[in-house]
Motif scaffolding. Structure first.
Motif, PDB file in Angstrom:
ATOM      1  N   ASP A  49       0.825  -1.217   0.000  1.00  0.00           N
ATOM      2  CA  ASP A  49       0.000   0.000   0.000  1.00  0.00           C
ATOM      3  C   ASP A  49       0.861   1.269   0.000  1.00  0.00           C
ATOM      4  O   ASP A  49       0.414   2.348   0.365  1.00  0.00           O
ATOM      5  N   LEU A  50       2.098   1.096  -0.465  1.00  0.00           N
ATOM      6  CA  LEU A  50       3.025   2.233  -0.504  1.00  0.00           C
ATOM      7  C   LEU A  50       2.512   3.423  -1.335  1.00  0.00           C
ATOM      8  O   LEU A  50       2.556   4.565  -0.869  1.00  0.00           O
ATOM      9  N   ASN A  52      -0.310   4.654  -1.963  1.00  0.00           N
ATOM     10  CA  ASN A  52      -1.288   5.448  -1.226  1.00  0.00           C
ATOM     11  C   ASN A  52      -0.726   6.134   0.006  1.00  0.00           C
ATOM     12  O   ASN A  52      -1.329   7.072   0.528  1.00  0.00           O
ATOM     13  N   LYS A  53       0.415   5.626   0.473  1.00  0.00           N
ATOM     14  CA  LYS A  53       0.963   6.162   1.730  1.00  0.00           C
ATOM     15  C   LYS A  53       1.970   7.295   1.526  1.00  0.00           C
ATOM     16  O   LYS A  53       2.435   7.894   2.492  1.00  0.00           O
ATOM     17  N   SER A  55       3.357  10.592   1.410  1.00  0.00           N
ATOM     18  CA  SER A  55       2.731  11.795   1.964  1.00  0.00           C
ATOM     19  C   SER A  55       3.048  13.040   1.132  1.00  0.00           C
ATOM     20  O   SER A  55       4.037  13.089   0.402  1.00  0.00           O
ATOM     21  N   THR A 212       9.678   4.710  -3.745  1.00  0.00           N
ATOM     22  CA  THR A 212      10.139   5.476  -2.577  1.00  0.00           C
ATOM     23  C   THR A 212      11.115   6.539  -3.113  1.00  0.00           C
ATOM     24  O   THR A 212      11.395   6.567  -4.326  1.00  0.00           O
TER      25      THR A 212
END
Ligand code: PA5
Length: 438
Positions: A49-50, A52-53, A55, A212
């Motif tokens: 679920d990266l 969506n996470k 920020s 990331t």
């Protein structure tokens, strides 16, 4: 609407309906393990679920640093290997203009991106030192563990050059570190020297880390719309969670791979007719190779760049040992790019193609090749993607990440470790410490 479609036509005769039905159960079980976090490597599921996470704060941090790097450097050296290298390189190559890295530095809108620390070649390092030493440059050193030898060596070399060139403080403002939040040597170096730092979440493994800052910062510096890449991945996170096996192309792709392997097709050749996707194939190879190749198991991931490699590997694909299946990555053709001009003399006898778009010709080569390989004993899946855009690339990345994890669970291995990589490292360190072969 999914931007990715799985064309299964060229599997006919190679995969039976009952085989797919049986595999469906295993795939759904694997998907469930992934969802519930009950499978091997469950502490490495941060990528699921990266998208969506990510920020807003992280996005801003990346943008601000990319802006600063754009101002302070003509060349941006991205130091990393494996998962800390391939994803960023793949996306930049796919979405950037093919020859943008060759543009003169003064004509560029964004810094030239050069990757380092992904080999131990003295020639590569020396040549790069020669190239950058009189230029303004900044570096992004990326290592999750913080002590991988290849990037560590390159980091030492370029850090020293920066310090000699700009002084300790000037150098510090040009060093960007991407590593673990609190552990590892690199994290410690960043802390002590107050380098700008980006975090690789603990529960995201190297080969799953392109979304990331590992991938996002280099993309941003290269001028890629990385927020669109994230949006595509967010969409994929939702759409490839579809419980309906019939409509979930990610699950079906994972199922077909495992059926084909069980029938002796234990090499998957990823093919693409776009040269800019060559590094995406390398990223795919790492993702699947390191995730599935263990416990004496695994489909060997290979790749070809077509039509180029039809003139080198084409013979093998057509008539070699029949242990291959092919996965073609196909992008909907942009018809308007360039067409073949008509010339009066027609000495090259190409006027029958005059006025045709080059992409149309490429497409015919693709269709002709798929048919030839299919009838020559190579089952083929076509992963049909709409245009080559940041959004679709984001979707594609997540598609393969999820398909890979499910596929590995189906074959009964932990997708998220890589114990075998240690073997060569141990020998290399022993040899380096003994210092015998100088
Ligand atoms: O997928 C992986 O974990 C590996 O390929 C790593 O990304 C690679 O070995 C580099 O490791 P690190 O980022 O710790 O330097």
């Amino acid at each position: 609407m999914q931007a990715i479609g799985l064309n299964e036509e060229y599997l006919k005769g190679y995969v039976e309906d009952y085989e797919l039905e049986m595999m469906k159960e295993k795939v759904m079980e694997a998907a469930d393990m992934l969802k519930r976090g009950t499978g091997a490597g469950r502490d490495m599921l941060g990528w699921v679920d990266l998208p969506n996470k990510i920020s807003e704060e992280e996005v801003q941090h990346i943008k601000e640093c990319a802006d600063r790097i754009g101002k302070q450097a003509d060349v941006f050296i991205v130091i990393g290997i494996g998962g800390s290298y391939l994803g960023a390189k793949a996306v930049i190559d796919m979405l950037g203009s093919t020859f943008s890295n060759l543009q003169s530095l003064s004509a560029r809108k964004h810094p030239q991106i050069i990757f380092a620390g992904n080999n131990l070649s003295g020639k590569y390092l020396r040549d790069l030192v020669e190239y950058v030493k009189d230029k303004d440059f900044a570096i992004n050193v990326i290592s999750k563990s913080g002590r991988t030898l290849e990037p560590a060596i390159a980091f030492r070399v370029f850090r020293l050059i920066l310090e000699e060139k700009y002084g300790i403080t000037g150098a510090a403002s040009r060093i960007y570190v991407t590593t673990d939040e609190q552990d590892g040597l690199l994290c410690e170096i960043a802390r002590k020297n107050e380098y700008e730092k980006f975090v690789i979440p603990k529960d995201v493994g190297g080969r799953y880390s392109v979304l990331t800052p590992v991938g996002l910062l280099p993309m941003a510096v290269a001028g890629i719309d990385f927020e669109d890449v994230i949006d595509g991945a967010i969409f994929a996170e939702f759409v490839y969670n579809d419980e309906n096996f019939e409509t979930n192309s990610c699950y079906r792709y994972a199922a077909y791979r495992n059926i084909l392997e069980a029938k002796g097709k234990d090499i998957e050749v990823m093919a693409c007719y776009e040269p800019s996707c060559a590094m995406f194939i390398e990223w795919f190879k790492q993702l699947f190779g390191e995730s599935e190749g263990k416990d004496g198991k695994g489909i060997f991931p290979a790749g070809v760049n077509l039509t180029t490699d039809l003139h080198s590997m084409g013979q093998m694909l057509q008539e070699g040992k029949r242990n291959i299946f092919e996965t073609v990555l196909s992008f909907r053709v942009d018809k308007s790019l360039i067409s073949l001009p008509e010339v009066e003399k027609n000495e090259d006898e190409l006027n029958y193609l005059a006025g045709k778009d080059i992409d149309y010709i490429n497409k015919q080569a693709f269709l002709g090749t798929v048919e030839a390989h299919f009838s020559g004993g190579v089952p083929t899946m076509i992963i049909d993607v709409e245009e080559l855009s940041p959004y679709n690339v984001g979707e594609l990345i997540y598609f393969f990440e999820k398909a890979c994890a499910i596929s590995a669970y189906v074959s009964g291995v932990n997708p998220f470790n890589q114990p075998g990589v240690e073997a060569y490292k141990k020998n290399m360190m022993r040899l380096l410490k003994e210092g015998k072969n100088e």
